[in-house]
Design an enzyme around this catalytic site. Structure first.
Site, PDB file in Angstrom:
ATOM      1  N   GLU A 198       0.815  -1.220   0.000  1.00 20.69           N
ATOM      2  CA  GLU A 198       0.000   0.000   0.000  1.00 20.69           C
ATOM      3  C   GLU A 198       0.848   1.269   0.000  1.00 20.69           C
ATOM      4  O   GLU A 198       0.445   2.297   0.558  1.00 20.69           O
ATOM      5  CB  GLU A 198      -0.969   0.000   1.195  1.00 20.69           C
ATOM      6  CG  GLU A 198      -1.945  -1.164   1.194  1.00 20.69           C
ATOM      7  CD  GLU A 198      -2.886  -1.155   2.397  1.00 20.69           C
ATOM      8  OE1 GLU A 198      -2.782  -0.231   3.238  1.00 20.69           O
ATOM      9  OE2 GLU A 198      -3.719  -2.062   2.495  1.00 20.69           O
ATOM     10  N   GLU A 254      -5.888  -7.275  -0.782  1.00 20.17           N
ATOM     11  CA  GLU A 254      -6.713  -6.983   0.396  1.00 20.17           C
ATOM     12  C   GLU A 254      -7.989  -6.299  -0.075  1.00 20.17           C
ATOM     13  O   GLU A 254      -7.943  -5.395  -0.915  1.00 20.17           O
ATOM     14  CB  GLU A 254      -6.015  -6.023   1.369  1.00 20.17           C
ATOM     15  CG  GLU A 254      -4.930  -6.595   2.224  1.00 20.17           C
ATOM     16  CD  GLU A 254      -4.402  -5.567   3.220  1.00 20.17           C
ATOM     17  OE1 GLU A 254      -5.202  -4.732   3.723  1.00 20.17           O
ATOM     18  OE2 GLU A 254      -3.185  -5.581   3.499  1.00 20.17           O
TER      19      GLU A 254
END
Length: 401
Positions: free
Chosen positions: A206, A315
């Site tokens: 991320e 995710e």
């Protein structure tokens, strides 16, 4: 067609294959040689990856043509209102099957702590990874690593942290020690025959957001790429050859191929491309989630096809899954017909006091969730793959059913 029918068809095909094998051993021997040659063509970031890791990588490409694997973070460790019950899984409670992909995080391994940042003992995590592997499942590992410069956690995104741990930086040696601790754990992941278990490894995840110390708001492209390459090469120097490297962006600040690849370390340094995205509410937020996911899946798929990489939604989820049709009408709808390797939803923590406000915190269905019936329908779709599917597919072998 339901899963049971799918399995019966696979068994029948396997029986036919066995008969053909008995009648044409010479032909099968030739096919086996070709299979080995094909594996040797696989281009992993680690050119010395174990044979098992190479086989898995090749088979994941084949499996992706059949559908996408469903994954769940910390699935075997705990769920809503339970912890450390042998053989249990919230997914299994709902559909009598385990997920195909199991997510884990090694945050706190840097300090050689007994448990990770979510309270899972590393000894148990090792056992769960071994159990998942023995059933033919796949494990993926992320690392919410503490800030080596400040002593804070992953979310202490102080300017200059990455620069401080690169070669020549003040905390470089300290960081190498942390990588040593992670390497020791990764090298302890072995099957019953003593062979290293292949892992989908997702470092510095991320990074397109602004919440971790390795994120782009505090890190230049050059620094990030140097850190990535150093990490990959360091693991290989330590003899860690069971990793498949997953490049992972957040949906934050990413809408195009250029955004997706801005910090990309190169085709010789990454094996998967992936992104993380969560639905943060209903109504317009649901519509935005579908729109953004569709766009990023399309972008990612194009990149993967051009560069011969696997792709995944590493995710995702909707906290508490309050939408009774979320699995088939939102998640699967957003993925559409694109070919991706897996999608993983986040953990089922249950009641969480540190959230503000304190609340139930889970992303996969459990037996009392409103989306259970829809999840069963999602499970029975031909394009969704769970443990029973990957077990039959034999991901860790050149032999196919």
């Amino acid at each position: 067609m339901v899963k049971n029918v799918k399995i019966l068809m696979l068994v029948a095909l396997a029986a036919i294959s066995c008969k053909e094998a008995d009648s044409s051993k010479k032909e099968n021997k030739s096919e086996g040689i070709e299979e080995v040659k094909e594996i040797q063509k696989i281009s992993l970031a680690d050119k010395n990856a174990t044979t098992e890791t190479q086989i898995l990588y090749k088979n994941l490409f084949d499996l992706q043509e059949k559908g996408y694997m469903f994954g769940h973070q910390d699935d075997l460790a705990y769920g809503v209102n339970w912890k450390y019950e042998e053989g249990r899984s919230d997914i299994k409670d709902v559909v009598s099957d385990y997920p195909a992909v199991y997510g884990w995080d090694i945050g706190r391994i840097e300090n050689k702590e007994e448990k990770n940042l979510d309270g899972v003992p590393f000894a148990k995590m090792r056992e769960y990874i071994q159990q998942a592997h023995s059933r033919g499942g796949v494990s993926t590992i992320s690392w919410h690593i503490n800030n080596p410069m400040t002593g804070g956690d992953s979310w202490d995104n102080a300017e200059g942290t990455v620069a401080s741990i690169l070669p020549g930086g003040e905390y470089h040696d300290k960081y190498k020690g942390w990588l040593d601790n992670a390497a020791d754990f990764l090298l302890s992941l072995k099957d019953d025959e003593g062979k290293l278990i292949p892992i989908l490894y997702r470092p510095y995840h991320e990074f397109t957001g602004n919440w971790f110390w390795w994120c782009k708001n505090t890190t230049s492209k050059e620094q990030f790429v140097e850190l990535w390459k150093f990490t990959v090469n360091y693991y290989m120097e330590k003899g860690v050859h069971n990793l498949i490297y997953v490049y992972n962006v957040s949906n934050a600040n990413v809408t195009s191929k250029a955004d997706f690849l801005e910090y990309y370390p190169g085709d010789d340094m990454a094996d998967y491309v992936s992104f993380d995205i969560y639905q943060m509410g209903d109504g317009e937020k649901q519509e935005q989630f579908i729109k953004d996911t569709k766009n990023l899946v399309a972008v990612m798929t194009e990149i993967a096809q051009e560069r011969n990489k696997l792709s995944a939604i590493a995710e995702t989820g909707y906290e508490q899954v309050p939408d009774k049709n979320w699995w088939t009408q939102t998640l699967d709808k957003a993925i559409g017909d694109e070919k991706i390797s897996f999608v993983l939803v986040w953990r089922n923590h249950g009641w969480n006091d540190w959230l503000k406000p304190a609340r139930m915190h889970y992303y996969a269905p459990y037996k009392d969730n409103v989306s259970v019936e829809d999840f069963k329908e999602f499970y029975n779709q031909e394009n969704t793959l769970f443990q029973s599917d990957v077990t039959k597919f034999n991901l860790y072998s050149t032999a196919k059913p």
